[in-house]
Design a protein around this motif. Structure first.
Motif, short mmCIF file in Angstrom:
data_model
loop_
_atom_site.label_atom_id
_atom_site.label_comp_id
_atom_site.label_asym_id
_atom_site.label_seq_id
_atom_site.Cartn_x
_atom_site.Cartn_y
_atom_site.Cartn_z
N LEU A 195 0.68 -1.40 0.11
CA LEU A 195 -0.04 0.17 -0.07
C LEU A 195 0.75 1.30 -0.02
O LEU A 195 0.64 2.36 -0.75
CB LEU A 195 -0.85 0.08 1.32
CG LEU A 195 -2.16 -1.03 1.15
CD1 LEU A 195 -2.71 -1.33 2.65
CD2 LEU A 195 -2.98 -0.88 0.06
N GLN A 196 1.96 1.21 0.96
CA GLN A 196 2.74 2.47 0.97
C GLN A 196 3.35 2.48 -0.48
O GLN A 196 3.53 3.59 -1.15
CB GLN A 196 3.82 2.24 1.87
CG GLN A 196 3.38 2.02 3.47
CD GLN A 196 4.48 1.74 4.34
OE1 GLN A 196 5.42 1.67 3.98
NE2 GLN A 196 3.98 1.81 5.60
N GLN A 197 3.86 1.40 -1.33
CA GLN A 197 4.44 1.70 -2.54
C GLN A 197 3.65 2.24 -3.62
O GLN A 197 3.90 3.15 -4.32
CB GLN A 197 5.05 0.19 -2.96
CG GLN A 197 6.24 -0.15 -2.20
CD GLN A 197 6.70 -1.64 -2.49
OE1 GLN A 197 6.01 -2.20 -3.43
NE2 GLN A 197 7.90 -2.03 -1.95
N ALA A 198 2.50 1.66 -3.45
CA ALA A 198 1.12 2.06 -4.43
C ALA A 198 1.01 3.53 -4.34
O ALA A 198 0.90 4.22 -5.08
CB ALA A 198 0.04 1.31 -4.40
N SER A 199 0.73 3.93 -3.05
CA SER A 199 0.54 5.58 -2.79
C SER A 199 1.70 6.44 -3.36
O SER A 199 1.49 7.47 -3.87
CB SER A 199 0.29 5.45 -1.34
OG SER A 199 1.46 5.41 -0.51
#
Length: 351
Positions: A95-99
């Motif tokens: 989720l952090q990478q996608a954001s």
């Protein structure tokens, strides 16, 4: 002769093709994981090649971008959406990478002035408070519904426009302006969907953090005050120290093999199986007949089934002091009843 590296166009088309194949493979299948990793690594190669070739520059405008390079602006968005389809133990990291990828995609569109006023305002809101970003108010249901309907209608309009441009681009005689308009419309649709993904990422991240904190709080925390202070010689301030040690499951045998506490060797599995359908209350240890027989033996119940009564105490005529006490008690009672006739204390119902 050294093998030539694949071009950016071939890498981009290969990544899009592998991503499309994922829709026809079960996500629980090992082939899905292999195809997913291959598509993600190909998108990563595209990102690295775009940086090395310096295809995009902050000093350019959208008119300066080559028509064939416009589609590469969507690489960060496509990789972010691919990562959001993966689930596992490292979900929070994904989720952090996608954001981060979605924010990079939106910032690059903003530098080329390809964001609408509404999306530029949403980007400012996100960068001001990334952890609590929402497309609409979470407390006002009417406002949330209005925003949802408006964005749905806008997305539907963009998809309709995109379909028309794709049909037109399928013709043999397509001009460059139509192709550029097609790519820019696709980027505008991706921008709208990026904010929806960011909203979803924030909500899911909060749920994961809450679940993690609840799982940590469910484990018992050891406190030295619960166990009492103990010295190296075994002394403890707790009065029930020995009992608590046994309850905690201390050692059964010493180093020499001597038993340190009483124990019974049982089949734990069989014991648990037998206790599954047992009642939660304590069962009686004897029948009613056994209880009555025991009471008869102890003299608490007579032969007729009733309780055995103690025989009345016969007065002792030789005890003069006891007879005087009984006489004085009777005289006192007579004087009291003469001074207080029956009903004299009840004055509530008198007229």
């Amino acid at each position: 002769m050294a093998e030539s590296r694949p071009s950016l166009r071939s890498l981009f088309l290969s990544a899009r093709s592998k991503e499309a194949e994922l829709q026809h493979v079960e996500n629980s299948n090992s082939a899905y994981q292999e195809l997913f990793q291959l598509a993600a690594s190909t998108y990563e190669e595209c990102r690295d090649l775009i940086e090395r070739l310096a295809i995009f520059s902050r000093n350019e405008t959208n008119e300066d971008i080559a028509t064939s390079a416009i589609q590469y602006l969507s690489v960060d968005y496509l990789l972010a959406e691919l990562l959001l389809k993966a689930y596992g133990s490292n979900r929070q990291k994904l989720l952090q990478q996608a954001s981060s990828l979605l924010e990079s995609f939106l910032n690059r569109l903003d530098s080329y002035e390809l964001l609408s006023k509404q999306n530029r305002r949403l980007l400012d809101q996100y960068q001001e408070n990334r952890e609590n970003f929402h497309l609409a108010s979470t407390t006002d249901a009417a406002e949330r519904r209005r925003v949802k309907v408006a964005r749905f209608q806008e997305e539907k309009s963009l998809k309709t426009k995109l379909e028309l441009l794709r049909d037109k681009s399928a013709q043999s005689s397509i001009d460059e302006d139509t192709t550029r308009q097609l790519y820019f419309t696709e980027l505008e649709l991706f921008a709208n969907q990026s904010f929806q993904s960011l909203d979803m990422i924030v909500q899911e991240s909060l749920i994961l953090l809450q679940a993690q904190s609840e799982s940590q709080s469910s484990h018992p925390i050891l406190d030295i005050r619960e166990n009492g202070r103990s010295d190296s010689d075994g002394y403890s301030e707790r009065l029930d120290g020995s009992v608590s040690q046994i309850a905690r499951g201390g050692p059964l045998l010493s180093k020499e093999g001597r038993p340190l506490q009483p124990f019974t060797i049982t089949d734990k599995r069989s014991q648990l199986r037998q206790g599954v359908f047992q009642p939660g209350h304590n069962l009686p240890t004897m029948t009613i007949e056994d209880y009555l027989e025991e009471e008869k033996r102890r003299g608490g119940i007579g032969d007729d089934g009733g309780e055995r009564q103690k025989p009345p105490v016969e007065p002792d005529e030789d005890n003069i002091e006891l007879a005087d006490q009984e006489t004085m008690k009777a005289r006192a009672w007579d004087e009291y009843t003469e001074a207080n006739p029956k009903g004299s204390g009840n004055t509530l119902n008198r007229g």
